[in-house]
Scaffold this active site. Sequence first.
Site, PDB file in Angstrom:
ATOM      1  N   LYS A 204       0.809  -1.225   0.000  1.00  0.00           N
ATOM      2  CA  LYS A 204       0.000   0.000   0.000  1.00  0.00           C
ATOM      3  C   LYS A 204       0.840   1.273   0.000  1.00  0.00           C
ATOM      4  O   LYS A 204       2.033   1.247   0.282  1.00  0.00           O
ATOM      5  CB  LYS A 204      -1.003  -0.046   1.150  1.00  0.00           C
ATOM      6  CG  LYS A 204      -2.131  -1.024   0.783  1.00  0.00           C
ATOM      7  CD  LYS A 204      -3.332  -0.944   1.647  1.00  0.00           C
ATOM      8  CE  LYS A 204      -4.396  -1.876   1.027  1.00  0.00           C
ATOM      9  NZ  LYS A 204      -5.410  -2.265   1.980  1.00  0.00           N
ATOM     10  N   ARG A 244      -3.693 -10.305   4.323  1.00  0.00           N
ATOM     11  CA  ARG A 244      -4.060 -10.363   2.899  1.00  0.00           C
ATOM     12  C   ARG A 244      -2.902  -9.775   2.100  1.00  0.00           C
ATOM     13  O   ARG A 244      -2.605  -8.590   2.240  1.00  0.00           O
ATOM     14  CB  ARG A 244      -5.340  -9.557   2.677  1.00  0.00           C
ATOM     15  CG  ARG A 244      -5.815  -9.511   1.232  1.00  0.00           C
ATOM     16  CD  ARG A 244      -7.003  -8.566   1.108  1.00  0.00           C
ATOM     17  NE  ARG A 244      -7.475  -8.501  -0.263  1.00  0.00           N
ATOM     18  CZ  ARG A 244      -6.952  -7.750  -1.210  1.00  0.00           C
ATOM     19  NH1 ARG A 244      -5.913  -6.975  -0.932  1.00  0.00           N
ATOM     20  NH2 ARG A 244      -7.445  -7.756  -2.423  1.00  0.00           N
TER      21      ARG A 244
HETATM   22  N1  PMM Z   1      -7.315  -3.930   0.325  1.00  0.00           N
HETATM   23  C1  PMM Z   1      -7.535  -3.962  -0.990  1.00  0.00           C
HETATM   24  C2  PMM Z   1      -8.554  -4.764  -1.530  1.00  0.00           C
HETATM   25  N2  PMM Z   1      -9.317  -5.549  -0.730  1.00  0.00           N
HETATM   26  N3  PMM Z   1      -9.840  -6.318   1.424  1.00  0.00           N
HETATM   27  C3  PMM Z   1      -9.636  -6.294   2.748  1.00  0.00           C
HETATM   28  N4  PMM Z   1     -10.396  -7.061   3.563  1.00  0.00           N
HETATM   29  N5  PMM Z   1      -8.678  -5.515   3.309  1.00  0.00           N
HETATM   30  C4  PMM Z   1      -7.881  -4.706   2.563  1.00  0.00           C
HETATM   31  O1  PMM Z   1      -7.037  -3.990   3.143  1.00  0.00           O
HETATM   32  C5  PMM Z   1      -8.076  -4.701   1.144  1.00  0.00           C
HETATM   33  C6  PMM Z   1      -9.081  -5.536   0.608  1.00  0.00           C
HETATM   34  C7  PMM Z   1      -6.659  -3.096  -1.858  1.00  0.00           C
HETATM   35  O2  PMM Z   1      -6.532  -3.443  -3.132  1.00  0.00           O
HETATM   36  P1  PMM Z   1      -5.554  -4.571  -3.811  1.00  0.00           P
HETATM   37  O3  PMM Z   1      -6.423  -5.770  -4.037  1.00  0.00           O
HETATM   38  O4  PMM Z   1      -5.138  -3.939  -5.070  1.00  0.00           O
HETATM   39  O5  PMM Z   1      -4.458  -4.864  -2.868  1.00  0.00           O
END
Ligand code: PMM
Length: 280
Positions: A204, A244
Amino acid sequence: MGVVNVTPDSFSDGGRWFTPGAAVAHGLALIDDGADLLDVGGESTRPGARRVPVDEELVRVLPVIDALVARGATVSVDTTRARVAHEAVRHGAAIINDVSGGLADEAMHEVVAQTGAVYVAMHWRGHADVMDTFDDYVDVVADVRRELAERVAALRAAGVHDDQVVLDPGLGFAKPGASNWPLLARLPELVADGFPVLVGASRKRFLGHLLAHPDGEPAPPLARDGATAAISALAAAAGAWCVRVHDVKGSADAVRVAAAWRAASTDLSTEPSADPRRAQ
Ligand code: PMM
């Protein structure tokens, strides 16, 4: 949890796994790297991203979920839409990962109650095109915990059981760089609220700023995996249930380090051959 973005425009891996075949192969590779869960998403949540029509989102995620479930994977669907969540569970997804915690679609909590799926409720204040403007906090940790407690109350009112719910502080969502660090440093406060906690720090923006070059240029997303793995170790040590991540290998190793460290400190097992996940 390994990330399988079936999108042309996600911030760190947009377009790389956009065909169903590429996405499935990527998911299986993440399992080989140590992922316990695969998070399949068809709509980018990167800052400024435009919404994808619901039919397009379904076309992106369902074939990938079908194929991964058929290969024995435990799949979560990353969506803010009740209809996509419902279809994904019908196709075998076990977890609904909703970055809006139900705020983007008022039918979402009902789908969670009906399906009995595990539900990740993330802290969220608005869609990607406007979220950077909703960053006013008095005490970011207290404010996020309070707003997540409101989501829990709404879930209970819809008939969702507590044992279905996972909470997520939503790093980077309506949170400018510096406000992400107290959420990590004070993770035990969120853990103490009693629900499993998911942490999504992977690649991020706040890590890009942390690792910026001397001229101030943020480190690019692919250069943030070492920092991501460090956060995975610290988050696991602080009691997180799940991290994640895009690069699973580094974080799987980091989580094992945290588990072995904890096992040794609580004297459960110091055998090098013991599976550290069990000790945790
Ligand atoms: N961050 C992204 C997408 N989905 N879901 C959860 N539960 N927590 C997160 O911090 C989160 C998420 C950001 O986008 P990416 O798929 O491009 O990393």
